[in-house]
Design an enzyme around this catalytic site. Structure first.
Site, short mmCIF file in Angstrom:
data_model
loop_
_atom_site.label_atom_id
_atom_site.label_comp_id
_atom_site.label_asym_id
_atom_site.label_seq_id
_atom_site.Cartn_x
_atom_site.Cartn_y
_atom_site.Cartn_z
N CYS A 86 -1.22 5.73 -1.05
CA CYS A 86 -2.28 4.70 -1.31
C CYS A 86 -3.22 4.85 -0.21
CB CYS A 86 -1.63 3.18 -1.09
SG CYS A 86 -0.61 3.15 0.40
N GLU A 96 -0.62 -5.38 -1.54
CA GLU A 96 -0.81 -4.12 -1.03
C GLU A 96 -1.23 -3.20 -2.10
OE1 GLU A 96 -0.78 -3.41 2.07
OE2 GLU A 96 0.15 -4.75 3.11
N LYS A 146 12.51 -6.24 -6.66
CA LYS A 146 12.12 -5.27 -7.78
C LYS A 146 11.75 -4.12 -7.52
CE LYS A 146 9.31 -5.04 -11.07
NZ LYS A 146 9.61 -3.48 -11.44
P1 NAD Z 1 1.89 -0.40 -10.80
O1 NAD Z 1 0.83 -1.45 -10.55
O2 NAD Z 1 1.90 0.27 -12.01
O3 NAD Z 1 3.46 -0.72 -10.47
C1 NAD Z 1 3.86 -1.35 -9.34
C2 NAD Z 1 4.99 -2.35 -9.44
O4 NAD Z 1 4.39 -3.48 -10.26
C3 NAD Z 1 6.18 -1.67 -10.35
O5 NAD Z 1 7.26 -2.27 -9.92
C4 NAD Z 1 5.66 -2.44 -11.86
O6 NAD Z 1 6.97 -2.49 -12.44
C5 NAD Z 1 5.35 -3.70 -11.34
N1 NAD Z 1 4.38 -4.28 -12.28
C6 NAD Z 1 3.49 -3.76 -13.20
N2 NAD Z 1 2.63 -4.49 -13.86
C7 NAD Z 1 3.04 -5.71 -13.46
C8 NAD Z 1 2.62 -7.13 -13.85
N3 NAD Z 1 1.70 -7.26 -14.81
N4 NAD Z 1 3.29 -8.21 -13.11
C9 NAD Z 1 4.27 -7.82 -12.14
N5 NAD Z 1 4.82 -6.59 -11.83
C10 NAD Z 1 4.12 -5.55 -12.45
O7 NAD Z 1 1.55 0.67 -9.68
P2 NAD Z 1 2.46 1.96 -9.36
O8 NAD Z 1 2.01 3.02 -10.27
O9 NAD Z 1 3.96 1.89 -9.26
O10 NAD Z 1 1.89 2.62 -7.92
C11 NAD Z 1 0.68 3.33 -7.72
C12 NAD Z 1 -0.13 2.26 -7.07
O11 NAD Z 1 0.22 1.52 -6.00
C13 NAD Z 1 -1.52 2.97 -6.50
O12 NAD Z 1 -2.74 1.98 -7.11
C14 NAD Z 1 -1.25 2.98 -5.06
O13 NAD Z 1 -2.46 3.10 -4.10
C15 NAD Z 1 -0.39 1.45 -4.96
N6 NAD Z 1 0.09 1.45 -3.69
C16 NAD Z 1 -0.30 0.70 -2.87
C17 NAD Z 1 0.43 0.91 -1.39
C18 NAD Z 1 -0.22 -0.16 -0.17
O14 NAD Z 1 0.82 -0.31 0.55
N7 NAD Z 1 -1.46 -0.49 -0.24
C19 NAD Z 1 1.26 1.52 -1.22
C20 NAD Z 1 1.81 2.35 -2.27
C21 NAD Z 1 1.14 2.39 -3.55
#
Ligand code: NAD
Length: 481
Positions: free
Chosen positions: A284, A250, A175
């Site tokens: 990130c 992650e 997804k």
């Molecule tokens: P987000 O948590 O809002 O969303 C990430 C994904 O999770 C999306 O696909 C979203 O639809 C889904 N999602 C949201 N709530 C959910 C739930 N309750 N249950 C299941 N799925 C859910 O994050 P974002 O805004 O897309 O990305 C930014 C964040 O991601 C930042 O915190 C960044 O640091 C982190 N990030 C981490 C890494 C890593 O490898 N550690 C890499 C890139 C981004």
């Protein structure tokens, strides 16, 4: 190859039964990119999981490692071949400059090729330590797996989760983020052409609701999530409350960078300007909490200000190959970062930036805050934008204490001419990854990637990433018979 806006289930593009659609707007000028992207509801997720289970038990389970490797390499070749058609979807959907989408696609292809080489290299162990008994530990695929991705490098998350899953013999449902679904959705034709049986790789779109359906599904064996700490905790909770599926997380970061007085200053400046501002700071592992030794802090901050202002000039239409700095991903992300800028002005000294750039699109001036208060939100929370906070330190001990004073533990950076100090400090830093004299972030595909503390659980990449898709099975044989 046309434009696909449907779910990819059982090797076919299909309408979502939910009837729900997602819209995506271009953050460069707020224009509509698409308003017809199918979003999966419960019935769609159930259909994908059923197809995934059937594939896992069916034809896919009979494939040899060699066959899996051939199909994976073919998929990598096809993604590479069509990259120039697909990359602009990322640029239009979240403003990622063209020069960075090239990196994202190349890295994803490398990940798939790397894991294609692992299919026939999963070994086990044997023990003969108990008389009358011979024991084998073998590694079996974990089963039906799901991946949920963030938007800042959509294809990397598809590859980082999907490729080890396939190499291990699992099936995989992905997804993408609702901010950037389109590029990944175009992969269906390539998956088919690469020869994967129906149900082995599937793509379901949707927002948090769809993600939660995957996390709580009773017939998914493992989920790997990339995103915020907040959502990651929800995923783990849903996994625990449903079938205790395996979880890899992650999550976010607020990565410290320590610049000692003996550091190569030009090198440190490049890494804290050009590399920090990569993808408009929406990375990130960005070195967003920088600590500079007090003897060199004044000169460092003055010169970093000049660099930030120079990079601001390199912002603009992200489809232009020369553009370095694009807009933030969407209005939500823009409002969030603007909110931090307003709060930050009360919590720290503003050195440069702190405002929107221009009056159209979601551009923000690269921003430096100096000496934030200890409890400042801009110092404690992940901003995920082109905003760096800088504090000074006097001693190595203080630098280590400041670096570790956070709930995150994703990446850390150490700039010093002393290899002894670098290793001494690296040992004490609470972080999944430590970079010395570089803040360029992502290492090779063969390396584990992931965080300590609230930055995550488990690792992706490398052999460790593969092991997350394998279950250990201990077999004991009575040799007396
Ligand atoms: P987000 O948590 O809002 O969303 C990430 C994904 O999770 C999306 O696909 C979203 O639809 C889904 N999602 C949201 N709530 C959910 C739930 N309750 N249950 C299941 N799925 C859910 O994050 P974002 O805004 O897309 O990305 C930014 C964040 O991601 C930042 O915190 C960044 O640091 C982190 N990030 C981490 C890494 C890593 O490898 N550690 C890499 C890139 C981004």
């Amino acid at each position: 190859m046309g434009y696909h806006n449907q779910l990819f289930i059982n090797n076919e593009y299909v309408d979502a039964k939910s009837g729900e659609k997602i819209s995506v707007y271009n953050p460069h000028d707020s224009s509509l990119v698409a308003d017809d992207i199918h979003a999966a509801g419960q019935a769609d997720v159930d259909a994908a999981v059923a197809a995934s289970r059937a594939a896992y038990k069916g034809e896919w389970s009979k494939w040899t490692p060699r066959q899996r490797s051939v199909a994976m390499n073919k998929l990598a070749d096809l993604i590479e071949k069509h990259a120039d058609e697909h990359r602009p979807w990322e640029t239009k959907s979240m403003g990622q400059p063209t020069m960075f989408t090239q990196f994202v696609y190349n890295y994803s292809v490398s990940l798939i090729r790397y894991y294609a080489g692992w299919t026939d290299k999963v070994t086990g162990e044997s023990y003969q330590s108990t008389p009358g008994s011979y024991q084998i530990v073998q590694y079996d695929p974990v089963g039906v797996c799901a991946g949920i991705g963030a938007w800042n490098a959509s294809l990397v998350y598809f590859a980082m989760k999907g490729a080890p899953a396939l190499a291990a013999g699992c099936t995989f449902i992905y997804k993408p983020s609702e901010k950037t679904p389109i590029g990944v959705m175009q992969l269906g034709d390539l998956i088919k052409e690469a020869g994967f049986p129906p149900g082995v790789i599937q793509i379901v779109n949707g927002d948090a609701k769809t993600g939660a359906m995957l996390a709580s599904h009773m017939d998914i064996n493992k989920i790997s999530f990339t995103g915020s700490v907040f959502a990651g905790k929800k995923v783990q909770e849903l996994a625990a409350k449903s079938n205790l599926k395996r979880v890899t997380l992650e999550l976010g970061g607020k990565s410290p960078s320590l610049i000692f007085a003996d550091a190569d200053l030009e090198n440190a400046l490049v890494h804290h300007s050009q590399n920090f501002l990569f993808n408009s700071g929406q990375v990130c592992i960005a070195s967003s909490r920088t600590f500079v030794h007090e003897d060199i802090a004044e000169g460092f901050v003055a010169e970093l200000k000049v660099r930030f202002q120079q990079f601001a000039q390199a912002s603009g239409q992200p489809l232009d190959e020369k553009t370095f700095l694009g807009p933030l991903a969407d209005v939500k992300q823009f409002d969030r970062v603007m909110g931090f800028l307003e709060v930050g002005k009360k919590e720290a000294e503003l050195v440069t930036g702190g405002v929107r750039r221009g009056d159209s699109g979601y551009y923000i001036e690269p921003t430096i805050f100096l000496n934030p208060k200890d409890d400042a939100r801009i110092y404690r929370e992940e901003i995920f934008g082109p905003v760096i906070t800088i504090r000074t330190f006097k001693t190595e001990e203080e630098a280590i204490r400041l670096a570790n004073d956070t709930s995150f533990g994703l990446a850390a950076y150490i700039f010093t001419a002393s290899i002894g100090r670098a290793l001494r400090v690296a040992k004490q830093i609470e972080s999944g990854m430590v970079n010395i004299n570089q803040a360029s972030g992502v290492g090779g595909v063969e390396l584990p990637f992931g965080g300590m503390k609230q930055s995550g659980l488990g690792r992706e990449g490398g052999k460790q990433g593969l092991m997350q898709y394998l279950e250990m099975k201990t077999i004991t044989i009575n040799t007396a018979l």
